[in-house]
Design a protein around this motif. Sequence first.
Motif, PDB file in Angstrom:
ATOM      1  N   VAL A 192     -62.533  51.984 -61.735  1.00 38.04           N
ATOM      2  CA  VAL A 192     -61.351  51.284 -61.207  1.00 38.04           C
ATOM      3  C   VAL A 192     -61.217  49.915 -61.888  1.00 38.04           C
ATOM      4  O   VAL A 192     -60.137  49.511 -62.315  1.00 38.04           O
ATOM      5  CB  VAL A 192     -61.448  51.140 -59.667  1.00 38.04           C
ATOM      6  CG1 VAL A 192     -60.334  50.270 -59.127  1.00 38.04           C
ATOM      7  CG2 VAL A 192     -61.429  52.519 -58.998  1.00 38.04           C
ATOM      8  N   MET A 193     -62.354  49.246 -62.039  1.00 38.03           N
ATOM      9  CA  MET A 193     -62.321  47.915 -62.662  1.00 38.03           C
ATOM     10  C   MET A 193     -61.858  47.996 -64.122  1.00 38.03           C
ATOM     11  O   MET A 193     -61.032  47.183 -64.579  1.00 38.03           O
ATOM     12  CB  MET A 193     -63.711  47.275 -62.583  1.00 38.03           C
ATOM     13  CG  MET A 193     -63.727  45.855 -63.087  1.00 38.03           C
ATOM     14  SD  MET A 193     -65.301  45.042 -62.790  1.00 38.03           S
ATOM     15  CE  MET A 193     -66.284  45.711 -64.100  1.00 38.03           C
ATOM     16  N   GLY A 194     -62.368  48.968 -64.859  1.00 36.68           N
ATOM     17  CA  GLY A 194     -61.963  49.120 -66.269  1.00 36.68           C
ATOM     18  C   GLY A 194     -60.489  49.450 -66.388  1.00 36.68           C
ATOM     19  O   GLY A 194     -59.787  48.940 -67.272  1.00 36.68           O
ATOM     20  N   GLY A 195     -60.002  50.291 -65.489  1.00 40.75           N
ATOM     21  CA  GLY A 195     -58.577  50.626 -65.491  1.00 40.75           C
ATOM     22  C   GLY A 195     -57.723  49.411 -65.170  1.00 40.75           C
ATOM     23  O   GLY A 195     -56.690  49.168 -65.799  1.00 40.75           O
ATOM     24  N   MET A 196     -58.185  48.620 -64.197  1.00 42.85           N
ATOM     25  CA  MET A 196     -57.449  47.396 -63.856  1.00 42.85           C
ATOM     26  C   MET A 196     -57.413  46.437 -65.043  1.00 42.85           C
ATOM     27  O   MET A 196     -56.383  45.826 -65.330  1.00 42.85           O
ATOM     28  CB  MET A 196     -58.126  46.690 -62.663  1.00 42.85           C
ATOM     29  CG  MET A 196     -57.837  47.333 -61.323  1.00 42.85           C
ATOM     30  SD  MET A 196     -58.835  46.591 -60.005  1.00 42.85           S
ATOM     31  CE  MET A 196     -58.160  44.938 -59.912  1.00 42.85           C
ATOM     32  N   MET A 197     -58.545  46.322 -65.724  1.00 39.73           N
ATOM     33  CA  MET A 197     -58.594  45.376 -66.843  1.00 39.73           C
ATOM     34  C   MET A 197     -57.650  45.795 -67.975  1.00 39.73           C
ATOM     35  O   MET A 197     -56.950  44.956 -68.550  1.00 39.73           O
ATOM     36  CB  MET A 197     -60.039  45.258 -67.363  1.00 39.73           C
ATOM     37  CG  MET A 197     -60.193  44.302 -68.537  1.00 39.73           C
ATOM     38  SD  MET A 197     -59.562  42.633 -68.197  1.00 39.73           S
ATOM     39  CE  MET A 197     -60.976  41.891 -67.411  1.00 39.73           C
ATOM     40  N   THR A 198     -57.607  47.091 -68.278  1.00 42.34           N
ATOM     41  CA  THR A 198     -56.755  47.502 -69.406  1.00 42.34           C
ATOM     42  C   THR A 198     -55.271  47.355 -69.069  1.00 42.34           C
ATOM     43  O   THR A 198     -54.498  46.874 -69.901  1.00 42.34           O
ATOM     44  CB  THR A 198     -57.069  48.943 -69.874  1.00 42.34           C
ATOM     45  OG1 THR A 198     -57.028  49.808 -68.753  1.00 42.34           O
ATOM     46  CG2 THR A 198     -58.413  49.026 -70.554  1.00 42.34           C
ATOM     47  N   GLY A 249     -48.812  37.219 -55.289  1.00 38.26           N
ATOM     48  CA  GLY A 249     -48.432  38.409 -54.517  1.00 38.26           C
ATOM     49  C   GLY A 249     -49.594  39.294 -54.128  1.00 38.26           C
ATOM     50  O   GLY A 249     -50.762  38.900 -54.190  1.00 38.26           O
ATOM     51  N   ALA A 250     -49.240  40.529 -53.766  1.00 37.94           N
ATOM     52  CA  ALA A 250     -50.226  41.465 -53.216  1.00 37.94           C
ATOM     53  C   ALA A 250     -51.247  41.949 -54.247  1.00 37.94           C
ATOM     54  O   ALA A 250     -52.262  42.532 -53.887  1.00 37.94           O
ATOM     55  CB  ALA A 250     -49.499  42.671 -52.610  1.00 37.94           C
ATOM     56  N   MET A 251     -50.955  41.736 -55.546  1.00 41.88           N
ATOM     57  CA  MET A 251     -51.913  42.163 -56.580  1.00 41.88           C
ATOM     58  C   MET A 251     -52.958  41.107 -56.896  1.00 41.88           C
ATOM     59  O   MET A 251     -53.815  41.317 -57.762  1.00 41.88           O
ATOM     60  CB  MET A 251     -51.173  42.498 -57.872  1.00 41.88           C
ATOM     61  CG  MET A 251     -50.515  43.847 -57.879  1.00 41.88           C
ATOM     62  SD  MET A 251     -49.819  44.120 -59.509  1.00 41.88           S
ATOM     63  CE  MET A 251     -48.538  42.894 -59.576  1.00 41.88           C
ATOM     64  N   ALA A 252     -52.871  39.949 -56.254  1.00 37.77           N
ATOM     65  CA  ALA A 252     -53.822  38.869 -56.545  1.00 37.77           C
ATOM     66  C   ALA A 252     -55.246  39.345 -56.309  1.00 37.77           C
ATOM     67  O   ALA A 252     -55.516  40.032 -55.326  1.00 37.77           O
ATOM     68  CB  ALA A 252     -53.517  37.672 -55.646  1.00 37.77           C
ATOM     69  N   ASN A 253     -56.138  39.018 -57.227  1.00 35.49           N
ATOM     70  CA  ASN A 253     -57.557  39.310 -57.025  1.00 35.49           C
ATOM     71  C   ASN A 253     -58.385  38.366 -57.894  1.00 35.49           C
ATOM     72  O   ASN A 253     -57.886  37.839 -58.895  1.00 35.49           O
ATOM     73  CB  ASN A 253     -57.860  40.792 -57.310  1.00 35.49           C
ATOM     74  CG  ASN A 253     -57.726  41.142 -58.773  1.00 35.49           C
ATOM     75  OD1 ASN A 253     -58.540  40.723 -59.600  1.00 35.49           O
ATOM     76  ND2 ASN A 253     -56.674  41.879 -59.125  1.00 35.49           N
ATOM     77  N   PRO A 254     -59.643  38.143 -57.487  1.00 29.89           N
ATOM     78  CA  PRO A 254     -60.472  37.171 -58.219  1.00 29.89           C
ATOM     79  C   PRO A 254     -60.653  37.533 -59.691  1.00 29.89           C
ATOM     80  O   PRO A 254     -60.746  36.659 -60.543  1.00 29.89           O
ATOM     81  CB  PRO A 254     -61.811  37.211 -57.477  1.00 29.89           C
ATOM     82  CG  PRO A 254     -61.516  37.821 -56.157  1.00 29.89           C
ATOM     83  CD  PRO A 254     -60.331  38.700 -56.319  1.00 29.89           C
ATOM     84  N   MET A 255     -60.711  38.845 -60.012  1.00 35.18           N
ATOM     85  CA  MET A 255     -60.944  39.227 -61.411  1.00 35.18           C
ATOM     86  C   MET A 255     -59.752  38.835 -62.286  1.00 35.18           C
ATOM     87  O   MET A 255     -59.924  38.254 -63.362  1.00 35.18           O
ATOM     88  CB  MET A 255     -61.200  40.732 -61.522  1.00 35.18           C
ATOM     89  CG  MET A 255     -61.537  41.153 -62.942  1.00 35.18           C
ATOM     90  SD  MET A 255     -61.899  42.911 -63.091  1.00 35.18           S
ATOM     91  CE  MET A 255     -60.275  43.563 -63.389  1.00 35.18           C
ATOM     92  N   PHE A 256     -58.532  39.144 -61.849  1.00 35.34           N
ATOM     93  CA  PHE A 256     -57.356  38.775 -62.647  1.00 35.34           C
ATOM     94  C   PHE A 256     -57.290  37.255 -62.804  1.00 35.34           C
ATOM     95  O   PHE A 256     -56.956  36.740 -63.862  1.00 35.34           O
ATOM     96  CB  PHE A 256     -56.069  39.279 -61.988  1.00 35.34           C
ATOM     97  CG  PHE A 256     -55.818  40.765 -62.142  1.00 35.34           C
ATOM     98  CD1 PHE A 256     -56.650  41.574 -62.901  1.00 35.34           C
ATOM     99  CD2 PHE A 256     -54.711  41.359 -61.515  1.00 35.34           C
ATOM    100  CE1 PHE A 256     -56.412  42.938 -63.032  1.00 35.34           C
ATOM    101  CE2 PHE A 256     -54.455  42.719 -61.641  1.00 35.34           C
ATOM    102  CZ  PHE A 256     -55.306  43.516 -62.397  1.00 35.34           C
TER     103      PHE A 256
END
Length: 287
Positions: free
Chosen positions: A177-183, A209-216
Amino acid sequence: MEQYGFLGLGIMGSAMAKNLLKAGFKVTVWNRSQEKCAEFAALGATVAATPAEVTSSCSVTIAMLADPAAAHAVCFGPEGALEGIGAGRGYVDMSTVDAATAQEIGAAVTGKGGRFLEAPVSGSKKPAEDGTLIILAAGDRGLFDQALPLFEKMGKKSLYLGEVGRGAQMKLIVNMVMGGMMTIFCEGLALADKAGLECSDLLDVIDAGAMANPMFKLKGAQIGQENFATAFPLKHMQKDMRLAVALGDQLGQPLFSASAANESFKRARSQGFSDQDFSAVFKAIAS
Ligand code: NAP
């Protein structure tokens, strides 16, 4: 006082072993490149010459190694961990590997009268330093209970997931999931740039917005500064994508997005970014 072993002093292992030493545990370390052991000797660790020397002198030994090949080599190689495993000794493999590798190592350890737990971790360099990893353990329940005081110094949450293989599967799915999010994140950044939009504006919009996350938030800012200092090596991310796609094959689950993300990481490896942070996949996507 009990003696604990630690095999593998890379980015993650070195931070985790330091937290054990800081907490006052007696630790014996070993690393393939012996020079990495010097700073641990200065911190009070015992340094061993081989993995077998560690497992034969410690009640519980932790391994934190690169990939299935490394976990296999350290366990089964000459003077490897298995040689030192005797009745009742515990072996806790925290490396990210596939379920079959964990099961093979587990069977070998228990075959010699030892006890085995797989315990891959979620969280990167900073959580490893801060002792806030999430530990995904499976295998010998008694060994889990025995290792819990150590896990509590390395992580903020420890899950017991059942039989060996469950920890590896959980870890691979999380990283898929993390790799997919990063790409997809990097594709968005690259597309915004080509459209003449400010990447910092895109980051602000996502963060509001709702997509906010520490990784981004963290990686977006670093990509903007072309800072690809390694927290999670890209080669390990691609290994995890490859193993997750293989798990999908095995279980008959289509993984269209993960397979595509894997190709981006493969391309980044072929372009020479293996040892940079996994966010360097941006360079392969934007090129
Ligand atoms: P790393 O910095 O590349 O360290 C890898 C370790 O494995 C080093 O101690 C290395 O020894 C050893 N090693 C590699 N090949 C070996 C072999 N054939 N025989 C013996 N030892 C070998 O990796 P890391 O970031 O610490 O990651 C370790 C594990 O944790 C990986 O499975 C990774 O997927 C997982 N993980 C990493 C992160 C992260 O953010 N970094 C987060 C969660 C999980 P040398 O020092 O001699 O090279």
